[in-house]
Design an enzyme around this catalytic site. Structure first.
Site, short mmCIF file in Angstrom:
data_model
loop_
_atom_site.label_atom_id
_atom_site.label_comp_id
_atom_site.label_asym_id
_atom_site.label_seq_id
_atom_site.Cartn_x
_atom_site.Cartn_y
_atom_site.Cartn_z
N LYS A 104 0.84 -1.20 0.00
CA LYS A 104 0.00 0.00 0.00
C LYS A 104 0.87 1.25 0.00
O LYS A 104 0.64 2.18 -0.78
CB LYS A 104 -0.91 0.01 1.24
CG LYS A 104 -2.11 -0.89 1.09
CD LYS A 104 -2.87 -1.06 2.39
CE LYS A 104 -3.93 -2.14 2.23
NZ LYS A 104 -4.49 -2.62 3.48
N GLN A 109 -5.25 -1.34 9.53
CA GLN A 109 -5.10 -2.68 8.95
C GLN A 109 -5.75 -3.73 9.85
O GLN A 109 -5.47 -3.81 11.04
CB GLN A 109 -3.59 -2.98 8.77
CG GLN A 109 -3.29 -4.29 8.10
CD GLN A 109 -3.75 -4.31 6.64
OE1 GLN A 109 -3.56 -3.37 5.89
NE2 GLN A 109 -4.37 -5.41 6.26
N ASP A 168 -11.50 2.75 3.75
CA ASP A 168 -11.87 1.32 3.65
C ASP A 168 -13.38 1.19 3.43
O ASP A 168 -13.86 0.13 3.02
CB ASP A 168 -11.48 0.59 4.95
CG ASP A 168 -10.38 -0.43 4.73
OD1 ASP A 168 -10.10 -0.75 3.56
OD2 ASP A 168 -9.81 -0.89 5.74
#
Ligand code: NAD
Length: 286
Positions: free
Chosen positions: A51, A95, A118
């Site tokens: 990422k 995460q 997200d």
């Protein structure tokens, strides 16, 4: 036919790099993504590294906050409060999975919804459910739709889409996106009866199950578009580790019209869509 997720993701990143350049030139904004990683889960570390790399490659600011595994929920909430207030941070991603002593739902709820790249915050999932504009949509489901359209064209209306799986991360949001595309959508799950029979009706089949090579060739309507979200680590005949999807790729390939391979299908799209969400969040912050 294979749908080449690697290539589609690379093309998307090129378009995003141009958008970043324009945002910098015209509005002086450099989109910034901060990824928070708690603990040392090896798979998570690889994801985060990818990422960070891809965020920088499209010209965005990438920050990584690594916290020790013993970080308390309160400490993580404090960290998020700082990031929520920081105007240079447009996207925040925590995460997952988090260590067991931290409640993921509390953490997701604490992310400022406009920075929730997200798309897991209830505000964003609610907007998606209502079909409202302005939602940050979960990345993997977005990637699935882009890949289906790569093969089928932009108009998916009237197609019967069958989704296997009902998780908040993939199954439910991908079903809602397919509904927005005017598909007739069937959501199936572990309690579904006659799964094979339902799958046989699918023009578009999305498999998000988490079971290696679960979907068999006999379940596939000839010519169907198959989107395989699964990432499963198994051992091959020689004992070497390899990645396979939720679809029995080798046998399904000859029945379907198009399929996303694993690896190289949905996987690469997830990060590309994360960058896309961060740029949208940065555009809206003005
Ligand atoms: P999950 O475990 O949260 O959900 C799995 C779903 O499959 C559940 O809703 C369950 O009802 C359904 N299911 C389980 N057994 C079934 C059965 N026998 N018949 C029918 N349905 C059944 O998993 P998830 O987070 O949605 O992820 C699914 C898969 O996608 C995993 O392999 C995961 O690694 C992968 N994934 C990939 C990406 C990516 O970037 N490519 C992103 C997220 C998840």
């Amino acid at each position: 036919m294979n749908i080449d997720g690697k290539q589609v993701a690379a093309d998307l990143r090129k378009t995003l790099a141009v958008k970043v350049e324009l945002l910098k030139k015209e509005q002086g904004i450099v989109p910034g993504l901060t990824v928070v990683l708690v603990g040392e889960d090896p798979a998570s570390q690889i994801y985060v590294r990818n990422k960070v790399k891809q965020t920088r490659e499209v010209g965005m600011i990438s920050n990584e906050i690594k916290l020790p595994v013993e970080t308390t929920q309160t400490q993580l909430l404090e960290e998020l409060a700082h990031l929520n207030d920081d105007k240079s941070v447009h996207g925040i991603l925590v995460q997952l999975p988090l260590p067991k002593h931290i409640d993921e739902s509390v953490i997701i709820a604490a992310i400022e919804p406009t920075k929730d790249v997200d798309g897991f915050h209830a505000m964003n999932s609610g907007r998606l459910l209502n079909g409202e504009s302005g939602a940050l949509v979960p990345c993997t489901p977005q990637g699935c739709i882009i890949l289906a359209k790569t093969h089928l064209g932009d108009d998916l209306s009237g197609k019967h889409a069958v989704v296997i799986g009902r998780s908040n991360i993939v199954g439910k949001p991908v079903a809602l996106l397919l509904l927005q595309e005017n598909c007739t959508v069937t959501i199936t799950h572990s309690r579904t009866k006659n799964l094979a029979g339902i799958c046989q009706q699918a023009d578009i089949l999305v498999a998000a199950v988490g079971r290696p090579e679960f979907v068999k060739a006999e379940w596939i309507k000839p010519g169907a578009t198959v989107i395989d979200v699964g990432i499963n680590r198994i051992e091959d005949e020689t004992g070497k580790a390899k990645l396979v999807g939720d679809v029995d790729y080798k046998n399904v390939q000859s029945v379907c019209g198009a399929i996303t391979p694993v690896p190289g299908g949905v996987g690469p799209m997830t990060i590309a869509c994360l960058l896309k969400n961060t740029i949208e969040a940065a555009q809206r912050c003005n």
